[in-house]
Design an enzyme around this catalytic site. Structure first.
Site, PDB file in Angstrom:
ATOM      1  N   GLY A 308       0.781  -1.227   0.000  1.00 19.08           N
ATOM      2  CA  GLY A 308       0.000   0.000   0.000  1.00 19.08           C
ATOM      3  C   GLY A 308       0.810   1.272   0.000  1.00 19.08           C
ATOM      4  CG  ASP A 309       3.679   4.393   0.955  1.00 15.87           C
ATOM      5  OD1 ASP A 309       4.459   4.848   0.107  1.00 15.87           O
ATOM      6  OD2 ASP A 309       3.124   5.103   1.802  1.00 15.87           O
ATOM      7  CG  ASP A 310       7.467   4.594  -1.989  1.00 15.53           C
ATOM      8  OD1 ASP A 310       6.828   4.899  -3.013  1.00 15.53           O
ATOM      9  OD2 ASP A 310       7.964   5.437  -1.217  1.00 15.53           O
ATOM     10  CB  SER A 341       3.385   0.676  -5.477  1.00 16.23           C
ATOM     11  OG  SER A 341       3.117   1.772  -4.632  1.00 16.23           O
TER      12      SER A 341
END
Length: 518
Positions: A308-310, A341
């Site tokens: 849910g991010d990098d 991502s």
């Protein structure tokens, strides 16, 4: 007698003597030769010679038998060279030398039913390993609920097939730690931060591996509380190793971390391979996959990351705190990785990079269904540098913005940062960049304060979604395009042919063609 002594002292000499004696018996020469000698009767002298030869042969054979006989009386007709003896396990002075002890978590009272809290079992097992100077802890198949625990040096944490370590969801069980010195701030809140589920610091020779067992942070409750602003401290990572060296992470699955998933901080000699990292692509805030932070000599290879991010974020401290700590991230190789991502980027550098980032190779990486492909992000106040970065053989599939350099990522820990501490960005190359269904292939946003220097594009072909003419966007960029690049590069860059001979030199490095509307 001389011949007999030689036979006794040398097996080869004894065997030669036996062979010579046998040959003499079979074919002793006689005068006159010819077939007629087979019909002659032997005289006394011949008989005496025969008896001497036979006696010599028997003595030689007896000597060989005696030489081959073991102390237990067993007779061997040949011998092999002695095999080298293995070094026996030696654990003197608490040092792990060889044959490390192997422990099963169940030996310490653990129950893998997903309900029993097994923190004491993990702690007892690791204490036993520490006392022996090293060893292996096997986590067998089952669901092993636990609060956070600490690893020790010279340790292997082995997750068998079907094993799943579950993080307890009640934050009261998670210890509080001081902020990281290069951040000066919990990252989400001032003051202390929650520790990680699996933690280690000031360690050497640590391995987390297995038959694709799982470490599950059960981060869902953390994500909800974060969004509702119900937490007073920064969430903790799933796995965090600090100020440690010689680390191997392989053949495991990490999932649903409360915060960053795998955070190596101020570490050296780190290898992360054959690892799967998972979190929901939406609704799981800040669940970065792998964050090498002020680390040197790192290899990340053969991994699958969907978070849910990098997917991967290389960091080295935040503003004045990172500048003061002064630990760069350097010598990092990322190879053969597939990343998704939807919220952020496949591979990022920054934005916290105030210790500097250099000598990074990102190679054979496939970014799909993502907001951004590969990104560098920084801002005034960060200081330091990003230099000697090589991107090679990158595939972008259904990505909103493929290549990003952003120099105004203005997020700061407090008001104490120095806005005049501007980073330098340069010596960055992109080679063999390919893909399809990309909306903006390139967006490099330098500024008058932070120009981007010496950027190279070579062998690039990206199928774009939007046919607008300025899909290759640049601002305050100096660099070159070598050979064929599609779509048409921005006018800020010099053009060279495949022989690297100058075709056209740009005089427009400072023009800006950045459009955030798409």
């Amino acid at each position: 007698m001389l011949e007999t002594a030689a036979a006794a002292s040398s097996p080869r000499a004894a065997a030669a003597a036996v062979a010579a004696g046998a040959a003499a018996v079979v074919s002793s020469p006689r005068r006159g030769g010819g077939a007629a000698h087979h019909h002659r009767r032997w005289g006394p002298s011949s008989i005496r010679a025969y008896h001497l030869l036979l006696a010599f042969w028997l003595v030689g054979f007896a000597l060989v038998v005696v030489w081959q006989t073991t102390s237990a009386g067993r007779v061997r007709l040949y011998t092999r060279p002695p095999m080298p003896k293995r070094a026996a396990a030696s654990l003197s002075l608490g040092q792990w030398v060889a044959s490390p002890p192997v422990y099963d978590l169940r030996e310490f009272g653990a129950v893998g039913d997903g309900r029993t809290v097994n923190t004491a079992a993990f702690e007892s097992a690791i204490a036993a390993i520490a006392e022996r100077g090293g060893g292996r802890l096997t986590v067998p198949a089952g669901r092993w609920l636990t609060a956070p625990f600490n690893l020790t040096s010279h340790m292997i944490l082995f997750l068998a097939a079907g094993a799943e370590i579950l993080g307890i969801q009640d934050e009261r069980y998670w210890p509080l730690m001081s902020p990281l010195p290069s951040y000066g701030y919990g990252r989400e809140h001032k003051g202390p931060r929650y520790g990680s589920l699996i933690h280690g610091q000031d360690l050497k020779d640590v391995t987390i591996t297995g038959h694709n067992g799982t470490i599950n942070g059960q981060g869902q409750s953390w994500w909800v509380k974060f969004r509702r602003k119900l937490l007073n401290h920064t969430r903790g990572p799933l796995v965090q190793l600090m100020r440690s060296s010689d680390i191997i992470i392989s053949n495991i699955t990490l999932r649903d971390s409360p915060f960053w998933t795998l955070h190596t901080y101020d570490c050296k000699n780190v290898t992360i391979s054959e690892t799967t990292i998972l979190a929901p692509i939406a609704g799981a805030p800040n669940t970065d996959g792998i964050d090498p932070d002020s680390c040197e000599n790192v290899v990340i290879k053969n991994c699958y990351i969907s978070v849910g991010d990098d997917g991967i974020a290389i960091k080295s401290g935040w503003d004045q705190y990172g500048i003061a700590y002064g630990r760069p991230s350097a010598n990092i190789v990322i190879q053969n990785v597939v990343i998704r991502s939807m919220v952020s980027a496949g591979v990022s550098i920054g934005s916290e990079m105030s210790g500097g980032v250099s000598d990074v190779l990102v190679e054979n990486v496939h970014v799909w269904d993502s907001r951004r492909g590969v990104r560098i992000k920084t801002a005034p106040g960060r200081g330091a540098y990003v230099t000697n970065i090589v991107y090679r053989n990158i595939t972008l599939e259904n990505v909103r913005v493929g290549i990003v350099i952003k120099t105004d990522y203005n997020e700061h820990p407090d008001e104490g940062f120095d806005p005049k501490a501007v980073p330098t960005i340069g010596n960055i190359s992109y080679t063999s960049i390919h893909g399809h269904r990309v909306r903006v292939p390139v967006r490099i946003q330098g500024s008058a304060e932070i120009p981007v220097k010496n950027v190279t594009f070579h062998d690039m072909s990206i199928g774009i979604v939007d046919k607008k003419h300025h899909v290759f966007q640049c601002s305050f960029v100096q660099g070159q395009v070598i050979g064929y690049v599609f779509p048409v590069p921005c006018k800020n860059l010099d053009l060279y042919d495949e022989r690297r001979e100058l075709v056209k030199q740009s005089t427009l490095q400072n023009i800006s063609d950045i459009d955030y509307s798409f």
